[in-house]
Design a protein around this motif. Structure first.
Motif, PDB file in Angstrom:
ATOM      1  N   GLY A  44       0.815  -1.215   0.000  1.00  0.00           N
ATOM      2  CA  GLY A  44       0.000   0.000   0.000  1.00  0.00           C
ATOM      3  C   GLY A  44       0.842   1.256   0.000  1.00  0.00           C
ATOM      4  O   GLY A  44       2.051   1.227  -0.271  1.00  0.00           O
ATOM      5  N   PRO A  45       0.213   2.360   0.342  1.00  0.00           N
ATOM      6  CA  PRO A  45       0.939   3.636   0.354  1.00  0.00           C
ATOM      7  C   PRO A  45       2.022   3.641   1.425  1.00  0.00           C
ATOM      8  O   PRO A  45       1.882   3.018   2.467  1.00  0.00           O
ATOM      9  CB  PRO A  45      -0.151   4.665   0.680  1.00  0.00           C
ATOM     10  CG  PRO A  45      -1.250   3.886   1.314  1.00  0.00           C
ATOM     11  CD  PRO A  45      -1.172   2.496   0.763  1.00  0.00           C
ATOM     12  N   GLU A  46       3.100   4.322   1.132  1.00  0.00           N
ATOM     13  CA  GLU A  46       4.186   4.452   2.102  1.00  0.00           C
ATOM     14  C   GLU A  46       3.889   5.604   3.054  1.00  0.00           C
ATOM     15  O   GLU A  46       3.179   6.539   2.698  1.00  0.00           O
ATOM     16  CB  GLU A  46       5.517   4.696   1.382  1.00  0.00           C
ATOM     17  CG  GLU A  46       5.995   3.511   0.575  1.00  0.00           C
ATOM     18  CD  GLU A  46       6.195   2.259   1.418  1.00  0.00           C
ATOM     19  OE1 GLU A  46       6.794   2.351   2.506  1.00  0.00           O
ATOM     20  OE2 GLU A  46       5.731   1.186   0.992  1.00  0.00           O
ATOM     21  N   ALA A  47       4.463   5.521   4.236  1.00  0.00           N
ATOM     22  CA  ALA A  47       4.281   6.585   5.219  1.00  0.00           C
ATOM     23  C   ALA A  47       4.995   7.847   4.758  1.00  0.00           C
ATOM     24  O   ALA A  47       6.075   7.778   4.171  1.00  0.00           O
ATOM     25  CB  ALA A  47       4.842   6.153   6.564  1.00  0.00           C
ATOM     26  N   VAL A  48       4.376   8.974   5.022  1.00  0.00           N
ATOM     27  CA  VAL A  48       5.030  10.253   4.760  1.00  0.00           C
ATOM     28  C   VAL A  48       6.054  10.449   5.873  1.00  0.00           C
ATOM     29  O   VAL A  48       5.711  10.386   7.053  1.00  0.00           O
ATOM     30  CB  VAL A  48       4.011  11.410   4.752  1.00  0.00           C
ATOM     31  CG1 VAL A  48       4.704  12.741   4.623  1.00  0.00           C
ATOM     32  CG2 VAL A  48       2.990  11.206   3.643  1.00  0.00           C
ATOM     33  N   PRO A  49       7.321  10.649   5.536  1.00  0.00           N
ATOM     34  CA  PRO A  49       8.330  10.794   6.594  1.00  0.00           C
ATOM     35  C   PRO A  49       8.072  12.052   7.433  1.00  0.00           C
ATOM     36  O   PRO A  49       7.589  13.062   6.916  1.00  0.00           O
ATOM     37  CB  PRO A  49       9.656  10.903   5.853  1.00  0.00           C
ATOM     38  CG  PRO A  49       9.332  10.986   4.414  1.00  0.00           C
ATOM     39  CD  PRO A  49       7.879  10.749   4.205  1.00  0.00           C
ATOM     40  N   PRO A  50       8.379  11.963   8.725  1.00  0.00           N
ATOM     41  CA  PRO A  50       8.203  13.141   9.579  1.00  0.00           C
ATOM     42  C   PRO A  50       9.022  14.314   9.038  1.00  0.00           C
ATOM     43  O   PRO A  50      10.136  14.128   8.547  1.00  0.00           O
ATOM     44  CB  PRO A  50       8.746  12.693  10.940  1.00  0.00           C
ATOM     45  CG  PRO A  50       8.703  11.204  10.896  1.00  0.00           C
ATOM     46  CD  PRO A  50       8.887  10.813   9.458  1.00  0.00           C
ATOM     47  N   PRO A  51       8.472  15.528   9.134  1.00  0.00           N
ATOM     48  CA  PRO A  51       9.164  16.681   8.565  1.00  0.00           C
ATOM     49  C   PRO A  51      10.341  17.177   9.394  1.00  0.00           C
ATOM     50  O   PRO A  51      11.096  18.028   8.947  1.00  0.00           O
ATOM     51  CB  PRO A  51       8.061  17.752   8.520  1.00  0.00           C
ATOM     52  CG  PRO A  51       7.148  17.366   9.620  1.00  0.00           C
ATOM     53  CD  PRO A  51       7.178  15.862   9.677  1.00  0.00           C
ATOM     54  N   ASP A  52      10.486  16.642  10.574  1.00  0.00           N
ATOM     55  CA  ASP A  52      11.532  17.128  11.470  1.00  0.00           C
ATOM     56  C   ASP A  52      12.386  15.973  11.965  1.00  0.00           C
ATOM     57  O   ASP A  52      12.018  14.811  11.839  1.00  0.00           O
ATOM     58  CB  ASP A  52      10.913  17.859  12.664  1.00  0.00           C
ATOM     59  CG  ASP A  52       9.843  17.020  13.350  1.00  0.00           C
ATOM     60  OD1 ASP A  52       9.539  15.920  12.859  1.00  0.00           O
ATOM     61  OD2 ASP A  52       9.314  17.441  14.376  1.00  0.00           O
ATOM     62  N   ARG A  53      13.548  16.313  12.502  1.00  0.00           N
ATOM     63  CA  ARG A  53      14.416  15.289  13.077  1.00  0.00           C
ATOM     64  C   ARG A  53      13.858  14.866  14.424  1.00  0.00           C
ATOM     65  O   ARG A  53      13.246  15.658  15.132  1.00  0.00           O
ATOM     66  CB  ARG A  53      15.829  15.829  13.263  1.00  0.00           C
ATOM     67  CG  ARG A  53      16.522  16.115  11.967  1.00  0.00           C
ATOM     68  CD  ARG A  53      17.948  16.546  12.147  1.00  0.00           C
ATOM     69  NE  ARG A  53      18.121  17.349  13.352  1.00  0.00           N
ATOM     70  CZ  ARG A  53      19.266  17.515  13.971  1.00  0.00           C
ATOM     71  NH1 ARG A  53      20.344  16.951  13.514  1.00  0.00           N
ATOM     72  NH2 ARG A  53      19.356  18.277  15.047  1.00  0.00           N
ATOM     73  N   LEU A 100       5.032   7.781  14.020  1.00  0.00           N
ATOM     74  CA  LEU A 100       4.429   8.158  12.743  1.00  0.00           C
ATOM     75  C   LEU A 100       4.718   7.143  11.648  1.00  0.00           C
ATOM     76  O   LEU A 100       4.022   7.106  10.630  1.00  0.00           O
ATOM     77  CB  LEU A 100       4.940   9.538  12.303  1.00  0.00           C
ATOM     78  CG  LEU A 100       4.429  10.735  13.104  1.00  0.00           C
ATOM     79  CD1 LEU A 100       5.161  12.001  12.676  1.00  0.00           C
ATOM     80  CD2 LEU A 100       2.930  10.899  12.947  1.00  0.00           C
ATOM     81  N   LEU A 101       5.746   6.328  11.824  1.00  0.00           N
ATOM     82  CA  LEU A 101       6.170   5.378  10.790  1.00  0.00           C
ATOM     83  C   LEU A 101       5.816   3.927  11.113  1.00  0.00           C
ATOM     84  O   LEU A 101       6.147   3.032  10.342  1.00  0.00           O
ATOM     85  CB  LEU A 101       7.684   5.496  10.586  1.00  0.00           C
ATOM     86  CG  LEU A 101       8.179   6.885  10.187  1.00  0.00           C
ATOM     87  CD1 LEU A 101       9.702   6.916  10.178  1.00  0.00           C
ATOM     88  CD2 LEU A 101       7.607   7.287   8.844  1.00  0.00           C
ATOM     89  N   TRP A 102       5.160   3.690  12.232  1.00  0.00           N
ATOM     90  CA  TRP A 102       4.849   2.317  12.620  1.00  0.00           C
ATOM     91  C   TRP A 102       3.830   1.682  11.687  1.00  0.00           C
ATOM     92  O   TRP A 102       2.838   2.293  11.307  1.00  0.00           O
ATOM     93  CB  TRP A 102       4.265   2.261  14.014  1.00  0.00           C
ATOM     94  CG  TRP A 102       5.206   2.572  15.116  1.00  0.00           C
ATOM     95  CD1 TRP A 102       6.552   2.763  15.027  1.00  0.00           C
ATOM     96  CD2 TRP A 102       4.870   2.755  16.476  1.00  0.00           C
ATOM     97  NE1 TRP A 102       7.070   3.050  16.263  1.00  0.00           N
ATOM     98  CE2 TRP A 102       6.057   3.049  17.167  1.00  0.00           C
ATOM     99  CE3 TRP A 102       3.678   2.706  17.183  1.00  0.00           C
ATOM    100  CZ2 TRP A 102       6.089   3.274  18.529  1.00  0.00           C
ATOM    101  CZ3 TRP A 102       3.705   2.939  18.536  1.00  0.00           C
ATOM    102  CH2 TRP A 102       4.893   3.214  19.196  1.00  0.00           C
TER     103      TRP A 102
END
Length: 165
Positions: A44-53, A100-102
């Motif tokens: 399916g769709p990939e997670a949008v990476p977090p915008p910050d470190r 956010l990436l789990w």
């Protein structure tokens, strides 16, 4: 309905928490891992990476701070909020991934590790279910909710339920 059916029903509707809690206490690590192994490959769709470190302390990450604020806005009792935020933070540390990436497999792997240690998985399941309701990446989290539902349905299978005895 099996005890695992109670967990699956709770995941889908949010109802039946006491029965789901009871079920979550009996699931062995081998059951969680067998369920993960039985899932088809994710396409399916990939997670949008977090915008910050990620900050040095995962408890200070924007998503965990937002989740904590959500619990406060809902008037969640402090002991429950603390337990759920701690479950997310400890899982993030164990998985070495921001929440956010789990994916569903990450959550199930953390549940397996907790079961191996003789610790409960309920706080993590509650927190993830609630966190995914808040999660800003709709396509990703919808796919992960569906995968988690499938994973719990596999756990309901009689062949997987037997090792819990």
């Amino acid at each position: 309905m099996t005890a695992a059916g109670a967990l699956s029903d709770w995941w889908a509707s949010g109802n039946g928490g006491p029965a789901a809690y009871s079920c979550s206490r009996t699931l062995a690590a081998v059951v969680w891992r067998a369920a993960v192994a039985s899932l088809p490959r994710y396409e399916g769709p990939e997670a949008v990476p977090p915008p910050d470190r990620s900050p040095p302390l995962l408890a200070d990450s924007p998503e965990i701070r937002a989740y904590r604020a959500l619990l406060q806005d809902r008037g969640t009792p402090m002991d429950t909020s603390t337990r759920r935020v701690r479950a997310l933070t400890q899982a993030a540390q164990d998985l070495d991934r921001r929440p956010l990436l789990w994916c569903a497999e990450d959550v199930a792997e953390r549940c397996a590790r907790l079961a191996e240690l003789g610790e409960g998985v309920w706080a993590l399941l509650e927190a993830v279910r609630e966190f995914w309701d808040w999660h800003p990446d709709g396509p990703w989290v919808d796919a992960q909710r569906t995968r988690m539902s499938s994973l719990l349905a596999v756990i309901e299978a009689p062949a997987l339920g037997e090792p819990n005895a």
